[in-house]
Every structure is written in C-alpha cells, then in structure tokens.
Design a protein around this motif. Sequence first.
Motif, PDB file in Angstrom:
ATOM      1  N   GLU A   1      25.251   0.335   4.138  1.00 54.25           N
ATOM      2  CA  GLU A   1      24.577  -0.717   2.931  1.00 54.25           C
ATOM      3  C   GLU A   1      24.031  -1.500   3.439  1.00 54.25           C
ATOM      4  O   GLU A   1      23.764  -2.516   4.203  1.00 54.25           O
ATOM      5  CB  GLU A   1      26.126  -1.162   2.684  1.00 54.25           C
ATOM      6  N   GLU A   2      23.136  -1.597   2.579  1.00 56.04           N
ATOM      7  CA  GLU A   2      21.658  -2.565   2.513  1.00 56.04           C
ATOM      8  C   GLU A   2      22.008  -4.016   1.975  1.00 56.04           C
ATOM      9  O   GLU A   2      22.916  -4.495   0.957  1.00 56.04           O
ATOM     10  CB  GLU A   2      20.633  -2.298   1.621  1.00 56.04           C
ATOM     11  N   PRO A   3      21.564  -5.029   2.920  1.00 50.45           N
ATOM     12  CA  PRO A   3      21.879  -6.223   2.751  1.00 50.45           C
ATOM     13  C   PRO A   3      21.642  -6.786   1.496  1.00 50.45           C
ATOM     14  O   PRO A   3      20.274  -6.292   0.520  1.00 50.45           O
ATOM     15  CB  PRO A   3      21.240  -7.115   3.970  1.00 50.45           C
ATOM     16  N   SER A   4      21.899  -7.700   1.338  1.00 53.39           N
ATOM     17  CA  SER A   4      21.152  -8.362   0.057  1.00 53.39           C
ATOM     18  C   SER A   4      20.026  -9.223  -0.122  1.00 53.39           C
ATOM     19  O   SER A   4      19.457  -9.363  -1.059  1.00 53.39           O
ATOM     20  CB  SER A   4      22.254  -9.861   0.307  1.00 53.39           C
ATOM     21  N   LEU A   5      19.402  -9.610   0.791  1.00 51.79           N
ATOM     22  CA  LEU A   5      18.026  -9.965   1.524  1.00 51.79           C
ATOM     23  C   LEU A   5      16.696  -8.587   2.033  1.00 51.79           C
ATOM     24  O   LEU A   5      17.336  -7.864   2.645  1.00 51.79           O
ATOM     25  CB  LEU A   5      17.995 -10.995   1.880  1.00 51.79           C
ATOM     26  N   GLN A   6      15.491  -8.491   1.245  1.00 50.72           N
ATOM     27  CA  GLN A   6      15.043  -7.306   1.351  1.00 50.72           C
ATOM     28  C   GLN A   6      14.633  -7.420   3.211  1.00 50.72           C
ATOM     29  O   GLN A   6      13.733  -8.234   3.414  1.00 50.72           O
ATOM     30  CB  GLN A   6      14.525  -7.059   0.941  1.00 50.72           C
ATOM     31  N   ILE A   7      14.548  -6.986   4.714  1.00 52.91           N
ATOM     32  CA  ILE A   7      14.363  -7.224   5.412  1.00 52.91           C
ATOM     33  C   ILE A   7      13.024  -6.020   5.538  1.00 52.91           C
ATOM     34  O   ILE A   7      13.370  -4.551   6.021  1.00 52.91           O
ATOM     35  CB  ILE A   7      15.489  -6.820   6.273  1.00 52.91           C
ATOM     36  N   ALA A   8      11.950  -6.892   5.918  1.00 49.99           N
ATOM     37  CA  ALA A   8      10.797  -6.153   5.253  1.00 49.99           C
ATOM     38  C   ALA A   8       9.596  -7.183   6.119  1.00 49.99           C
ATOM     39  O   ALA A   8       9.311  -8.096   5.899  1.00 49.99           O
ATOM     40  CB  ALA A   8      10.804  -4.950   4.114  1.00 49.99           C
ATOM     41  N   LEU A   9       8.935  -6.374   6.202  1.00 51.21           N
ATOM     42  CA  LEU A   9       7.579  -6.758   7.092  1.00 51.21           C
ATOM     43  C   LEU A   9       6.134  -6.511   6.191  1.00 51.21           C
ATOM     44  O   LEU A   9       5.957  -5.168   6.302  1.00 51.21           O
ATOM     45  CB  LEU A   9       7.232  -6.805   8.450  1.00 51.21           C
ATOM     46  N   ASP A  10       5.834  -7.651   5.326  1.00 50.77           N
ATOM     47  CA  ASP A  10       4.716  -6.782   4.415  1.00 50.77           C
ATOM     48  C   ASP A  10       2.779  -7.545   5.671  1.00 50.77           C
ATOM     49  O   ASP A  10       3.878  -8.769   4.933  1.00 50.77           O
ATOM     50  CB  ASP A  10       5.100  -7.134   3.340  1.00 50.77           C
ATOM     51  N   LEU A  11       2.173  -7.093   5.226  1.00 49.73           N
ATOM     52  CA  LEU A  11       1.133  -7.178   6.314  1.00 49.73           C
ATOM     53  C   LEU A  11       0.240  -8.159   4.090  1.00 49.73           C
ATOM     54  O   LEU A  11       0.258  -6.663   3.930  1.00 49.73           O
ATOM     55  CB  LEU A  11       0.499  -5.848   6.985  1.00 49.73           C
ATOM     56  N   PRO A  12      -0.844  -8.040   4.204  1.00 45.59           N
ATOM     57  CA  PRO A  12      -1.337  -8.741   3.604  1.00 45.59           C
ATOM     58  C   PRO A  12      -2.664  -7.190   3.641  1.00 45.59           C
ATOM     59  O   PRO A  12      -2.442  -6.853   5.349  1.00 45.59           O
ATOM     60  CB  PRO A  12      -2.361 -10.043   3.915  1.00 45.59           C
ATOM     61  N   ALA A  13      -3.030  -6.550   2.735  1.00 53.68           N
ATOM     62  CA  ALA A  13      -4.037  -5.720   2.694  1.00 53.68           C
ATOM     63  C   ALA A  13      -5.225  -5.770   3.561  1.00 53.68           C
ATOM     64  O   ALA A  13      -5.491  -4.731   3.952  1.00 53.68           O
ATOM     65  CB  ALA A  13      -4.357  -5.493   0.832  1.00 53.68           C
ATOM     66  N   ASP A  14      -5.985  -6.915   3.380  1.00 53.15           N
ATOM     67  CA  ASP A  14      -6.819  -7.209   4.282  1.00 53.15           C
ATOM     68  C   ASP A  14      -6.884  -7.332   5.508  1.00 53.15           C
ATOM     69  O   ASP A  14      -7.920  -6.420   6.653  1.00 53.15           O
ATOM     70  CB  ASP A  14      -7.376  -8.878   4.101  1.00 53.15           C
ATOM     71  N   LYS A  15      -5.242  -7.605   6.155  1.00 55.00           N
ATOM     72  CA  LYS A  15      -5.036  -7.650   7.381  1.00 55.00           C
ATOM     73  C   LYS A  15      -4.437  -6.308   8.445  1.00 55.00           C
ATOM     74  O   LYS A  15      -4.767  -6.006   9.123  1.00 55.00           O
ATOM     75  CB  LYS A  15      -3.872  -8.052   8.075  1.00 55.00           C
ATOM     76  N   ALA A  16      -3.725  -5.322   7.285  1.00 63.42           N
ATOM     77  CA  ALA A  16      -3.425  -3.230   6.778  1.00 63.42           C
ATOM     78  C   ALA A  16      -4.699  -2.769   7.396  1.00 63.42           C
ATOM     79  O   ALA A  16      -4.936  -2.007   8.561  1.00 63.42           O
ATOM     80  CB  ALA A  16      -3.113  -2.842   6.480  1.00 63.42           C
ATOM     81  N   ARG A  17      -5.632  -3.347   6.694  1.00 59.51           N
ATOM     82  CA  ARG A  17      -7.188  -2.670   6.782  1.00 59.51           C
ATOM     83  C   ARG A  17      -7.694  -3.167   8.561  1.00 59.51           C
ATOM     84  O   ARG A  17      -8.392  -2.037   8.503  1.00 59.51           O
ATOM     85  CB  ARG A  17      -8.215  -3.284   5.591  1.00 59.51           C
ATOM     86  N   ARG A  18      -7.990  -4.400   8.573  1.00 59.66           N
ATOM     87  CA  ARG A  18      -8.437  -4.689   9.555  1.00 59.66           C
ATOM     88  C   ARG A  18      -7.920  -3.647  10.757  1.00 59.66           C
ATOM     89  O   ARG A  18      -8.436  -3.879  11.435  1.00 59.66           O
ATOM     90  CB  ARG A  18      -8.204  -5.534   9.853  1.00 59.66           C
ATOM     91  N   PHE A  19      -6.392  -3.969  11.094  1.00 60.78           N
ATOM     92  CA  PHE A  19      -6.060  -3.312  12.225  1.00 60.78           C
ATOM     93  C   PHE A  19      -5.824  -1.577  11.878  1.00 60.78           C
ATOM     94  O   PHE A  19      -4.549  -0.971  12.614  1.00 60.78           O
ATOM     95  CB  PHE A  19      -4.513  -3.349  12.617  1.00 60.78           C
ATOM     96  N   ASN A  20      -6.377  -0.808  11.463  1.00 64.32           N
ATOM     97  CA  ASN A  20      -6.348   0.408  11.071  1.00 64.32           C
ATOM     98  C   ASN A  20      -5.009   1.533  10.810  1.00 64.32           C
ATOM     99  O   ASN A  20      -5.244   2.566  10.734  1.00 64.32           O
ATOM    100  CB  ASN A  20      -7.426   1.107  11.752  1.00 64.32           C
ATOM    101  N   PHE A  21      -4.272  -0.030   9.994  1.00 69.04           N
ATOM    102  CA  PHE A  21      -3.336   0.692   8.704  1.00 69.04           C
ATOM    103  C   PHE A  21      -3.554   1.819   7.958  1.00 69.04           C
ATOM    104  O   PHE A  21      -3.038   3.067   7.567  1.00 69.04           O
ATOM    105  CB  PHE A  21      -1.910   0.220   8.864  1.00 69.04           C
ATOM    106  N   ILE A  22      -4.520   0.992   7.138  1.00 74.29           N
ATOM    107  CA  ILE A  22      -4.628   1.724   5.760  1.00 74.29           C
ATOM    108  C   ILE A  22      -6.457   1.770   5.812  1.00 74.29           C
ATOM    109  O   ILE A  22      -6.676   1.554   6.249  1.00 74.29           O
ATOM    110  CB  ILE A  22      -4.364   1.006   4.359  1.00 74.29           C
ATOM    111  N   THR A  23      -6.824   3.006   4.860  1.00 66.28           N
ATOM    112  CA  THR A  23      -8.553   2.951   5.264  1.00 66.28           C
ATOM    113  C   THR A  23      -9.229   1.714   4.112  1.00 66.28           C
ATOM    114  O   THR A  23      -8.456   1.266   2.810  1.00 66.28           O
ATOM    115  CB  THR A  23      -8.791   5.097   3.799  1.00 66.28           C
ATOM    116  N   ALA A  24     -10.280   1.586   3.449  1.00 64.76           N
ATOM    117  CA  ALA A  24     -10.708   1.315   2.695  1.00 64.76           C
ATOM    118  C   ALA A  24     -10.898   1.170   1.011  1.00 64.76           C
ATOM    119  O   ALA A  24     -10.291   0.419   0.623  1.00 64.76           O
ATOM    120  CB  ALA A  24     -12.562   1.142   3.243  1.00 64.76           C
ATOM    121  N   LYS A  25     -10.528   2.567   0.806  1.00 63.46           N
ATOM    122  CA  LYS A  25      -9.534   3.154  -0.422  1.00 63.46           C
ATOM    123  C   LYS A  25      -8.159   2.948  -1.037  1.00 63.46           C
ATOM    124  O   LYS A  25      -7.797   1.857  -2.117  1.00 63.46           O
ATOM    125  CB  LYS A  25      -9.933   4.177  -0.453  1.00 63.46           C
ATOM    126  N   GLU A  26      -7.352   2.731  -0.041  1.00 68.79           N
ATOM    127  CA  GLU A  26      -6.006   2.339   0.348  1.00 68.79           C
ATOM    128  C   GLU A  26      -5.771   0.689  -0.425  1.00 68.79           C
ATOM    129  O   GLU A  26      -5.036   0.153  -0.763  1.00 68.79           O
ATOM    130  CB  GLU A  26      -4.811   2.544   1.291  1.00 68.79           C
TER     131      GLU A  26
END
Length: 552
Positions: A405-430
Amino acid sequence: MSVNAETNVRIAPCTLDALRRITARRGTSRDETVRQLLAEHVTAQEQKHPEDRLTHISTVLRYPPPPRWRGDARKDVPLRVRAPHALLERARAVSLRLPGQHRRAYRDYQGRMLTDAVTTAIAAAESFTDDFLTGLLPLLRHGAALGLWRLTVAATSTGPEKAWLVEAEAVRADLYLSSAPLTPDQEYALRVAEILERDEAWHAADRFRKATGLARAYLTGHDARYWEQVLYDQDEAFNDVYQDRLQADDSDDRRWRRRHGITSYDFTGRGGTAAWRAQRRAYLEYFEEWLVTRTKRDPAAGVMEEPASPGWLLRTPPTWLAHAPARAAGQPSEPFSGWVEDGRLLTFPYLDRQAFWPLLPRPGRGWQPVPGFEPVAAAAATLRPDQVLGFIEALHIDWNHTFAEEPSLQIALDLPADKARRFNFITAKEQHRIMAEARAITLENMDRFIARVADTGASDFYLRKLKEARGNAREFHRLTLQYNEHKRPKYGVARATWRWPGRTVAAELVAGSPPDLLQWLATAAHQRSTLLLEQAMHEAWQRAFDQYGFRM
C-alpha cells in the motif's frame, strides 16, 4: 584580559528600575553591575540540581509579551549586556527553557534564556513589581515552573494532544491496578505523552494567557508557597489538579467562541504538529536502539511507520553496526573519537553516552570503520549534532521499495538532469529530452497562470508584462508575486530531473560507487528526506483540522 561580548535583552521597565537601584547602591557602572549580578547568579545556580535552579515568573508567563502586530508599541525596554562570552553561555545553560522553545526560532517558540538569567539575577538582588506582576510569587524553582507548564498544556491541549495525554493516563491507571508488563503500544503511548509535556509543545499568546490565569490561581496569596511546592513535587495533589484540567469539558469554550463569532482559527494545527514531532522523536529513539543493539544476524530492514515518518523502508548492510562504549567522564572514547575526527565515522548521542556508526566487527574481537565511508562522512561535516541521526536515517532509506500500500508521500530520489549526466546515468540526448519536457511544462504553467489572472480581472498592462516575460522563468516568477496573493493562482517551474533507480546510499557504498557520487547522493538523500518529513508534518497539521478542528 577577557574580551567582553555584547548583546541585548528586553526586560520589563520595572526590572530596569530595580537594576538602577542596585547600580546606585553598589556605586558601579550599569555594565559592571550586570556582569557582577550574572556572575553571582551563575555561580549560585550551577551548584544546584537543575530542578532546584531559580527562574522569574515573567519567564514562565512570557512577560512582557512581544507586540501582537507589526507597529504595535512595545511594553519592554532594551538592556545592553556586555560580559565575557563564556559567562553568557553559562548563564543561558542554567536558565529556564520551556518545552518546545529553542534559542533561535519563530518568535512564539523562541526561548529567552539570557533574559531569564538577567531578570532572575536582578530579582535575587532587588525586588520589583508592576501592575501585572503584583501578587505573583516572583521566584520559583525550575521544577515548579515546569509543573505550571504541564498544567497549562493539560488545560490548553488540542484534540491531537489530548488523545495522547488521555491514553497515557489510562495506561498509568491500568499499570496501577495490574502487575502485567507494558505492551509495546503502551510504552509508546507513555513515551509520546512524556515528550509532549516535557520536550515538544506549541506556543502562542493564548497559551501564555492561560498560564497567567493558572499562576494567579495558584501562585498568589498566602498559599502561594504551598502550591509552588505542589507544582514542584508533581505528586498526588498535583495529579488531582492535572486531571481536572485535562478532563475539563471544552464546550464552554466552544460556546464562548460561537457567542463572540470566533470561528476562523484555532490551535488544532499546532497541536497536531506538536503530536507529530513527539511521535517522530519517539520513533527516532527506536531507530537509535535498533542501530546500537542489532547484531549482524538480526533483520537488516524495517519500516518507519506513518505518521511519524513518510512510511519509508530502512535497509542496512547486515554487517554495519553501531557501538556505544562506556567511558570515564571527560575522557574520549578511543579509538572511535579519533576515527570521527579523521572523517571515518559518525557519532550521535545514545542514552548517557555517544554511539559510533558504521563499524564492522573485527575477526576475534574489536571494531574497524567501514572502508570507503569518508565521502559519506564528508557530506555530514557541516551538520549540527542533532541532525546527524536524521542523516544516518537518510542513508538507510530504500528509495525504490515497492509497498503493498503506497505511502501518502512519494518516496523517491530525483536527480537534476545535469547531475545525472555528470555521473553517466543518462546520455546527453536523454538529458536534452528531459530538459525540453520540463521547459514545455513550465510554458504550459505560464499560459495557465496568464489565463486565470485574466479571468480574475488582471489589468491589460499586467497581462502584457506577463506575456513579454513568457519564457523567462525568473522574470515571470517575479511578476507572479506582484499579483494579489488572495487571488493568485498556483504557479511553478518544472524541474528537469531524473529518478534515481538505486536503493540505499549505504548499498551504493558497498557496491563500490565513486566517492564523488557517494558524497553527492548522501547530501541529496538527506535533503530529500528532510523535505519529506516537513511534508509529513504538514499533513499532520491538515489531518488534525480534519479530525479535531473547531466546528460550529
């Protein structure tokens, strides 16, 4: 030669008059007189048990009160204090701090420890009074002052607080009649109620007005000394009064509110958040216990239940343990303290000693720090000691656990796109795609804001300015703030973020992630968990009104 620090306190005019009389009698300057009084006061108070230290009644009643509205005339006067910094800190340490008050806080919650020290020191040397203070017992012990505050809390408790306080009283009654051990739920109810009364409380002018009424009932006249002792002892005679205040029917208050048309606001929200903070503190104590007492064979995961947290799952590497060694007074715990100084461990208070985390048991006997923990510890370098346990909790949060049963608040960790790119989680196109999607959403929000303010009668000039700023997020936001706040539609800038698919920061360290990523994730996890806790407390505020709020 000691260098004096300079600060200001605000005291009642009659207190300042008393200081002038002392100054004339001693033949010293006002600054020197204040230093002498503070030094005498601190020396005397430090020799007493904390509950036996003295405070002035004006501290308990927050008198003179701060102005209610901006521009209102003040009833207090400033007093400059020049004294050695160490003396000022010692004076604050022996002064009264009511539950829920802090040295730096919103004005209703701000403790006035130095003001209490100065006022009490003056009162001990020269009596003073005015129309408000006349008849009140001027000096009382901290234990009695806190007893008066307990009565105030009982008399002014909102629905959420009273639910816990009444439940705790029922548990105590059962305990008196039965020798059966307490259940975990009963222990929890007692602890939450204790925290509500002794550590967490909401503050407002209305609560201090109630405290004033109780002080006039019990701390005036021939019986004032007797009642000061009752408030101090908090035994059977006190409990009778406490029960009367706690169980009092609030229907008369509701009728008074209805007769005077006061229906727009009550303090239920503040009571709800105070109860939430008490539950949160109790759960953190359980978390401390879990960290320190678990062994590598014990379960490595557990859910921090709502509402005291957003309901997240905590998961730890099975071999990571905490240790709280006994130590001699004033002596460092070696080698653990050295490891903390080297940035290889974190430390937090546990019972009457310090606990150290994370540690690995050495084969045979002894401990060693977790290899590679330094980047994570570096992320906590600027935190206050009282924030470290929350930081450790954030390192344990499973950010991608699937709940039945999902909690009332969304428990997730969102990274800024530039940080995600810097750490090679995503490509420049993404990254470009994510940024384009965020910009499109922001433009839609701008168009929606323009349309809504047009419907509420915005001027042509204002609408033209908004349209010219469309596409410039900073300028558009500045313009939105110029619109009537009572009519202002919601507006927000969409952030270009990417959802991190990992589990816990601790697991990333075990997996051998790069140090710069570990440090950044640890910081981000703590910031995100702090925001989620603030949102959970806001939900407690809203839930309190839904369940207990004033109704006609």
